[in-house]
Design an enzyme around this catalytic site. Sequence first.
Site, short mmCIF file in Angstrom:
data_model
loop_
_atom_site.label_atom_id
_atom_site.label_comp_id
_atom_site.label_asym_id
_atom_site.label_seq_id
_atom_site.Cartn_x
_atom_site.Cartn_y
_atom_site.Cartn_z
CG HIS A 25 -2.09 -0.91 1.11
ND1 HIS A 25 -3.23 -0.75 1.84
CD2 HIS A 25 -2.29 -1.98 0.31
CE1 HIS A 25 -4.10 -1.71 1.51
NE2 HIS A 25 -3.54 -2.47 0.59
CE1 TYR A 65 -5.12 3.96 8.74
CE2 TYR A 65 -5.73 3.57 11.02
CZ TYR A 65 -4.93 3.29 9.93
OH TYR A 65 -3.93 2.35 10.03
N PRO A 115 -4.11 0.23 18.87
CG PRO A 115 -6.08 -0.86 18.29
CD PRO A 115 -5.37 -0.24 19.45
CE LYS A 142 3.96 3.10 13.18
NZ LYS A 142 4.37 2.64 11.85
CE1 TYR A 186 -1.13 3.95 9.19
CE2 TYR A 186 -0.03 3.10 7.23
CZ TYR A 186 -1.09 3.07 8.13
OH TYR A 186 -2.10 2.14 7.98
#
Length: 399
Positions: A72, A205, A297, A301, A389
């Site tokens: 991704h 998200y 979550p 990580k 990220y």
Amino acid sequence: MRTQVGIIGAGPSGLLLGQLLSRAGIDNVIIERQSADYVLGRIRAGVLEQVTVDLLDEAGVGARMHLEGLVHGGFSLLFQGRRHRIDLEHLTGGKSVMVYGQTEVTRDLMDARAAAGLQTVYAAQQVSVHGFQGARARVCYQTGDGAQASWQELDCDFIAGCDGFHGVCRASVPKGAITEFEKVYPFGWLGVLANVPPLSHELIYANTERGFALCSMRSATRSRYYVQCNLDDSLAQWSDETFWAELRSRLDPQAREQLVTGPSIEKSIAPLRSFVAEPMRFGRLFLAGDAAHIVPPTGAKGLNLAATDVKFLSAALIEHYRGQSDRGIDTYSQRCLRRIWKAERFSWWFTSLMHRFPDSAGFGQKVQDAELDYLVHSEAASRALAENYVGLPLDFGEP
Ligand code: APR
Ligand code: PHB
């Protein structure tokens, strides 16, 4: 029985450590409280940083991940009814993440361990660790039931506590030798796994008036969705219909249209917690992964932090057994914690940004709205999100 490294726990941390040590010729035995099937039944996050991908390759277990995992190059933030893409590749100079479930990582590691004929004791009971502050470390445990039950003892040079948050290793350290830092959040995540195609090819998200939601996936035909829920909610309150209706209400119109629903194959509620125990080494005992730290979550990580602990620990032990130096052993805790606290900060920040908190109406909500707006319209702010990220560098230079 005797081994060089006794590993407690056959989750991803313990299995990956065992694999890396065995490849370097270091003998190890894994002692696990549950059965292999039980361990494989736990559903956890599935976003791997490049350092984790590289480490799985180094351990010789990356083949299926490269075939079946999904690379991704971005994800979306959804707020005030609109989606905004965070272009990871553009913002980080070409970096991406690998979407591949923790269950599959665990399965690949278990298969490799079995194929190499390495020893794992499953269903061990009454596991206890001893002598790690002295010259000789020992693991005691019971195998078999009833009349078949018998006590076993494993002598080892070192013990690796890879036994998760509720394990025995951290609990065996004298109270005065360890400091714990903790933050619990006033909500949980209700997660559903279903054999339906994901609604989008990238993760979404969402921060909405009804709470956080996350659209994730395991493959082109299996989706993983979450909604923020109350900590005292029970699964009985959440039929599949109720879940899908709630998720739909937290999506934008296009996503609502694209959402494919179906029967859940797993459904669970997880509390959110930030936790760090310091230090991570006590003589011959090392803590790694969830045994030493937990992140909420948001941002996925947990597994990545576990993998980097294991990278530092395996390197330290290999250096020791090659007679090169004990520097890696002596600096293990400090090296790990420097990276862990940065991931703790990021996971706490991303959680704070994306969820609705019971006490943050008014000023708190306005600040959250402003931060989201800033985040997607400032390249500097987007880049900071993207950099964390995809995963921060392993080492940051001299402290
Ligand atoms: N004796 C032996 N084994 C134990 C004991 C014990 N007393 N207590 C716990 N265990 C086992 C558990 O049954 C489990 O299989 O230790 C293992 C720990 O595995 P995980 O909880 O998966 O922890 P870890 O391997 O560090 O993996 C970290 O898991 O929770 C996620 O977000 C986290 O992705 C991260 C990853
Ligand atoms: C998941 O797919 O389970 C997942 C993905 C991303 C997260 C958390 C969980 O941030």
